[in-house]
Design an enzyme around this catalytic site. Structure first.
Site, PDB file in Angstrom:
ATOM      1  N   GLU A  63       0.648  -1.223  -0.123  1.00 28.41           N
ATOM      2  CA  GLU A  63      -0.103   0.121   0.039  1.00 28.41           C
ATOM      3  C   GLU A  63       1.000   1.264   0.092  1.00 28.41           C
ATOM      4  OE1 GLU A  63      -0.805  -2.637   1.582  1.00 28.41           O
ATOM      5  OE2 GLU A  63      -2.843  -3.223   0.723  1.00 28.41           O
ATOM      6  N   HIS A 130     -12.539  -5.634   7.405  1.00 31.56           N
ATOM      7  CA  HIS A 130     -13.092  -5.503   5.966  1.00 31.56           C
ATOM      8  C   HIS A 130     -14.359  -4.787   5.842  1.00 31.56           C
ATOM      9  CE1 HIS A 130     -10.298  -8.851   5.639  1.00 31.56           C
ATOM     10  NE2 HIS A 130     -10.269  -8.764   4.137  1.00 31.56           N
TER      11      HIS A 130
HETATM   12  C1  LIG Z   1      -2.129  -5.012   3.907  1.00 33.52           C
HETATM   13  C2  LIG Z   1      -2.918  -5.808   3.114  1.00 33.52           C
HETATM   14  N1  LIG Z   1      -3.337  -5.228   1.848  1.00 33.52           N
HETATM   15  C3  LIG Z   1      -4.132  -6.152   1.244  1.00 33.52           C
HETATM   16  C4  LIG Z   1      -4.749  -7.196   1.644  1.00 33.52           C
HETATM   17  C5  LIG Z   1      -5.988  -8.106   1.137  1.00 33.52           C
HETATM   18  N2  LIG Z   1      -5.474  -9.445   0.936  1.00 33.52           N
HETATM   19  C6  LIG Z   1      -5.847 -10.465   1.793  1.00 33.52           C
HETATM   20  S1  LIG Z   1      -4.794 -11.725   1.600  1.00 33.52           S
HETATM   21  C7  LIG Z   1      -4.083 -11.204   0.284  1.00 33.52           C
HETATM   22  C8  LIG Z   1      -3.171 -11.960  -0.693  1.00 33.52           C
HETATM   23  C9  LIG Z   1      -2.070 -12.474   0.050  1.00 33.52           C
HETATM   24  O1  LIG Z   1      -1.131 -13.076  -0.674  1.00 33.52           O
HETATM   25  P1  LIG Z   1      -0.152 -13.955   0.316  1.00 33.52           P
HETATM   26  O2  LIG Z   1       0.631 -12.935   1.272  1.00 33.52           O
HETATM   27  O3  LIG Z   1       0.740 -14.591  -0.619  1.00 33.52           O
HETATM   28  O4  LIG Z   1      -0.778 -14.870   1.295  1.00 33.52           O
HETATM   29  P2  LIG Z   1      -1.703 -16.274   0.604  1.00 33.52           P
HETATM   30  O5  LIG Z   1      -3.183 -15.651   0.741  1.00 33.52           O
HETATM   31  O6  LIG Z   1      -1.342 -16.608  -0.739  1.00 33.52           O
HETATM   32  O7  LIG Z   1      -1.486 -17.119   1.574  1.00 33.52           O
HETATM   33  C10 LIG Z   1      -4.260  -9.740  -0.043  1.00 33.52           C
HETATM   34  C11 LIG Z   1      -3.971  -8.742  -1.365  1.00 33.52           C
HETATM   35  C12 LIG Z   1      -4.490  -7.598   3.185  1.00 33.52           C
HETATM   36  N3  LIG Z   1      -4.712  -8.611   3.911  1.00 33.52           N
HETATM   37  N4  LIG Z   1      -3.496  -6.646   3.935  1.00 33.52           N
END
Ligand SMILES: Cc1ncc(C[n+]2csc(CCOP(=O)(O)OP(=O)(O)O)c2C)c(N)n1
Ligand SMILES: Cc1ncc(C[n+]2csc(CCOP(=O)(O)OP(=O)(O)O)c2C)c(N)n1
Ligand SMILES: [Mg+2]
Ligand SMILES: [Mg+2]
Lengths: 328, 348, 328, 348
Positions: A63, A130
């Site tokens: 972000e 959320h």
């Molecule tokens: C700071 C932040 N930005 C956006 C999100 C929305 N979001 C939730 S999970 C996710 C993807 C996370 O990817 P990763 O770190 O690879 O974990 P995975 O879900 O693949 O296990 C996003 C963009 C968030 N949780 N936190």
């Protein structure tokens, strides 16, 4: 003559964005999952196909880099529009917004025309992270503008105007309105000035000042009040929180002499405090009763449905406050 | 240029014994993986039945990674797991019925209905509840390790992070601080190759995220996250190294997210072939085969365990369904802690 | 019997911290340049020598890691106290405070007893980033507590109580008071409850509700008003912004019927809005005039002395508002 | 294990010509360094005379690093320099009198009195004004590079960061994004071995900050920042590489902060011997000797230049002192931009 089409709130935002991107080659989008996936809420579905990878950028989960890079691109003459996947995550870009984007023009005279899109609000068990409405934090920061449209027409008109505005604009899109709310939206070019309230409903007994999804809660309460005992409630939809239409609010206060301020954000130091304080200060002699606030309580947004229902301002809460104030 | 070490797979039972696992441990690992998957599969059904509000996430494909690391932790170590790490909660002893209650937003859920889905943890089991904002718990886990170091306790903190979340500043600040102070912490990256719809190549520009460890002054290891024993061995090494004053390690556990980001997402953007390839590497199936090859598990024992796990989860789901929702008044409770609450063994 | 000693505001904070560290081995300090250098303002001078490197940690330039690691250490039973070098930099730890520390107890019932020390405020050409009073942002976040002491005695008593409180506490230290303000401070153990206002000056014609450095500006204006025409001004020093002493404020409003709210932070959605809105709501019938706010304007804090003087609320501004309200 | 390349020093005049510098450039570099130091020395005097409000920072010891990089930038490249980089403003053509006016908070200062000291820049000269919060301008510089890439312009952004500030998340997010998108940006770390009173060893746990570049997928180079020609050569390479689509580079310019963090700070915590060692490597003196050895500068030319710079700065200080303070009404002006302001060559 302007024609209109019935559209959802979501479609209206999407159309506003798309049309502005067609009109202005400097506009580009950046955010998490906005390209291939079309955005967590599908607001930018099809954009990657139409505008290509350069103008629809799937960014890393960053972000700070998203907002900061928008500022840089804006200083170089672009018109960046970024998306926070949920408005809650804007806390991770707080510093870039409040320290850099908001203050650069005052400090050194260089405009930062960026738009940050923020899907916000509760009502579907999104839980503490959320569901928030973080506009209250940013309303305290000079240099930012804040839009919180309630209707599809305003959603389109304000996203277009936000892009054209030479300042950083936070554009709050209430998730609960996305697909639930439909309305007539002007076809083609349509911009709505930032800082002009919309008289959502005329009334004479008391005024509700609100914005975003709460416009509909106010409307329901107003209808019930009218049906029940003829109480005539005026509803002013602020449309933008910064700048906000003090004149429209003060006029409504002068007209009805009784004011309720309503928002979904939490109570203490929410934007409702500013509205109430301003009315109390500037319309003191017009008032026949205290300015009452109906807001969420001072807690995080709870997840479980019975808790979330107790948290979110409900039609009955507004109605009870109408009764209280009407009989004051 | 990759700088991280790539972990060699565990091959023999000998190696397993060296890594401090006895037969019972090996069976317990299997059971924990089954429970983990069972909880999520059943949760998914409950979700489709409309019994779980909000959204629903699973960690299918990550069971080995999560259980492997948690098995290597000692009882007074602490961890801050993330959205794919149900196996950590299970391994540390979280009761399945409370997890279902959590899913359903019930008063007996780990967050008593205040928060939902995987935003939960039982601190009495040494786990810290994640926030949504990723990876905000890495600096927090780093602080746990700092406390251990200051108090000269032989405890280790484990902090989890996704491949996507590793792009955020919190990951950097936490790893940097841990590196400077040589803290007893192990960083785990659950690299399931996607962050929602975003593939690794749009998340970072280096070969392996584990390569970053080098830039903070500690070791990085790339591990096949579908291989629970290798995960265990590397986690065990790293945790004991940290305990012995050897400082942090970064373990990148490579898997594939076998389902959508959450269950609303059909993951159309993940190539079929990749899913098929990782389907063949399913961590539970893989480990089951190994247990059989090593004659640690026979048909009879396996059937008994399946039946047992099934019953556990049936009972758990029933108990959760029968449990109470929180009272609306609870909405206003608990924003602030009271002084008495600091009067715990932790806080004294 | 409690003895007292005359101390500066800075010494009082320093003493409070030192005494609490001596009393409680779980308290440790972390921040930028707080060890060898003794802190940018020398509040922790000598601490490294007395308490050693484990309890006085010179951290990297990492506000997020500083606050986040305090949260973790607190969960493990420590009592961390961190310092932001200037309160302005807390924007870099906004997410850790608002998302993690503030909400963890509500979500899962685990207390987060941390203190964040925040040297704040303007008055010496610190410019936009070394002069801010960011309490207004955090007042909107349930789960945080906020202290803003004005006197040396309160500075000591509140830092001690902040450390003992089981919640995250933001402790604002006004830089302009550090060495300029002296007062009697109780020797030895001294704690001041969070949430109890202090009646700084009794009066009968109107009330000024304020906190922090503005207590002195209010006092000057009150003295001038009294000398000039006998106007009797009451001053309520909130001492803490969260929780805030609504009862004391409402009592003063009921007593004088005229209220000015004064703070150094900027106007819109500053904490003054909350105070004014609450008074207007709950003391409506007590009021003989509008609640007036005296605050900084809605701009960043400008650097150049004539601009900064125009920005900061001055005694004359308060006096003019007293006149306006007194003659209402 | 250090992974970054260590830049070999420029030895010969031949190498200098290869790096695109002619005699005039070489003299201009010297002049810019003299002006840089002169501005700060004079500023310090004005500060002690009470003519400059707020606090006062100098970049003594960093003149070569700042001027070297800025000299390598082309006119339409952009940069976001930080607190030790007065040489960048000077090299890009900022008029000294406006810098003094800035220091003094005058209406003709680069921020018209709205901000102070080094929080300034003239965007028309391709420079972006820093905020205090370090290193918040790195993501911003990254955004400039993104704009250049999207518009397919052959321009390069340069983002500066201190050794201390490199610990913050903003540095990580910016470098990671730049690495993923292979952006035309050069990251400069002004490593003056201290962040206020905090020495490198408490800031990071790796040998060289330049080692981090590897972890983002680009090259890192450690450069002697007291050697203006080597700095220039490496900056030139990196900038032209970026311009040609070669992606980012991280240059770590090693110097010593020769004065306190700001002038109130006597830097008691910096070992004497270190200061003496770097005193002998003073970038201006070093370069002056080289120019003489190479017969590029003789006594006469040098004296003329000194006199000329002295006059420039005298006039500048006088003009600044005579210039007006901003009117109090300006306090309320300029919080928001007006649409007309977007009607510049940049914004069309
Ligand atoms: C700071 C932040 N930005 C956006 C999100 C929305 N979001 C939730 S999970 C996710 C993807 C996370 O990817 P990763 O770190 O690879 O974990 P995975 O879900 O693949 O296990 C996003 C963009 C968030 N949780 N936190
Ligand atoms: C986010 C943030 N925290 C704290 C500060 C206060 N501060 C100003 S300069 C400085 C030291 C910076 O060190 P470094 O990055 O090495 O740059 P140097 O001053 O040594 O050139 C600090 C801590 C700041 N400017 N920004
Ligand atoms: Mg992932
Ligand atoms: Mg430095």
């Amino acid at each position: 003559m302007t024609t209109t089409t019935t559209k959802t709130y979501l479609q209206a935002i999407s159309d506003g964005l798309r049309e502005e991107m067609r009109r202005d080659g400097r506009v580009f989008l950046i955010g998490e999952d906005i390209g291939v996936y079309g955005g967590a809420f599908k607001v930018t579905q099809g954009f990657l196909q139409e505008f290509g990878e350069d103008r629809v950028i799937d960014s890393p989960l960053s972000e700070t880099a998203i907002v900061g890079s928008c500022t840089g691109a804006a200083l170089m003459g672009m018109r960046p529009v970024c998306e926070m996947q949920f408005s809650d995550f804007v806390s991770c870009a707080f510093d870039q917004l409040v320290t850099v984007a908001a203050k650069q023009h005052y400090r050194v005279g260089t405009p930062v025309p960026i738009v940050v899109r923020l899907p916000s609000g509760g009502g579907f068990s999104g839980g503490p992270f959320h569901s928030q409405n973080p506009e209250g934090f940013f309303a305290h920061c000079p240099g930012l503008k804040i839009a919180c449209p309630a209707t599809p027409a305003d959603a389109k008109g304000l996203i277009v105007q936000a892009i054209r505005d030479p300042n950083p604009v936070l554009f709050f899109e209430h998730k609960h309105l996305y697909r639930r709310i439909k309305g007539e939206v002007p076809d083609g070019e349509h911009a709505v000035e930032l800082g002009k309230a919309r008289l959502h409903r005329e009334g004479s007994d008391l005024s509700i000042i609100t914005y975003g999804a709460m416009v509909y809660t106010a409307e329901e309460a107003a209808q019930l009040a009218e049906e029940r005992d003829g109480t005539s409630v005026e509803i002013v939809d602020l449309r933008t929180v910064t700048p906000w239409d003090r004149q429209a609010v003060l006029e409504s206060a002068a007209k009805t002499s009784k004011v309720i301020v309503l928002h979904e954000d939490t109570h203490t130091s929410g934007f409702g405090a500013e509205i109430a304080a301003t009315i109390a200060e500037e319309a003191f002699e017009d008032l026949d009763g205290p300015v009452l606030r109906v807001t969420a309580p001072d807690t995080p947004v709870p997840f479980s449905p019975p808790l979330e229902k107790a948290f979110l301002p409900q039609t009955e809460d507004v109605l009870a406050t109408i009764d209280k104030l009407a009989s004051y | 240029m990759a700088v991280a070490r790539e972990a060699a797979p565990v091959e023999s039972a000998e190696e397993v014994r060296e890594a401090d696992l006895d037969r019972e441990d090996l069976i317990q690992i299997y059971r924990n993986m089954l429970i983990t998957r069972g909880i999520e599969e059943r949760g998914h059904i409950l979700y489709r039945q409309g019994k779980i509000p909000g959204s629903f996430y699973t960690g299918r494909g990550n069971e080995g990674a999560a259980v492997g690391v948690a098995t290597a932790m000692r009882v007074d170590d602490v961890g801050a797991p993330i959205q794919r790490d149900m196996g950590v909660h299970v391994t540390r002893g979280t009761e399945p019925w409370r997890i279902f209650a959590q899913y359903m937003g019930r008063a007996d859920g780990l967050s008593a209905g205040k928060d939902g889905n995987v935003h939960m943890a039982d601190l009495r089991l040494g786990l810290i509840a994640m926030v949504s904002h990723l990876p905000a718990m890495l600096p927090v886990a780093t602080g746990c390790a700092l406390a251990f170091k200051l108090r000269r306790e032989h405890r280790v903190a484990v902090g989890w992070c996704g491949d996507g979340a590793a792009a955020r500043g919190d990951a950097h600040e936490a790893m940097n601080l841990a590196g400077v102070h040589h803290l007893p912490i192990v960083f785990i990256i659950d690299n399931n190759q996607y962050a929602y719809s975003t593939p690794n190549r749009l998340e970072y520009g280096v070969d392996h995220l584990a390569d970053r460890a080098e830039a903070y002054g500690f070791e990085g290891v790339v591990v096949d996250g579908t291989d629970v024993l290798t995960v265990y061995r590397e986690a065990h090494r790293a945790i004991e190294k940290a305990r012995d004053g050897g400082g942090p390690t970064l373990l990148e556990l490579v898997t594939l997210r076998m389902e959508g980001h959450a269950v609303h997402d059909d993951a159309f953007y993940v190539p079929r072939e990749l899913l098929e390839a990782y389907g063949r590497k399913d961590p539970i199936e893989r480990y089951r085969r190994w247990l059989k090859e090593q004659s640690i598990l026979d048909e009879v024992a396996e059937d008994a365990m399946s039946a047992d796990v099934k019953k556990l989860l049936n009972d758990a789901a029933r108990r959760a369904e029968e449990s109470a929702s929180p009272e609306p008044e609870q909405t206003l409770q608990g924003v602030y802690a009271e002084p008495e609450e600091l009067d715990t063994p932790h806080h004294r």
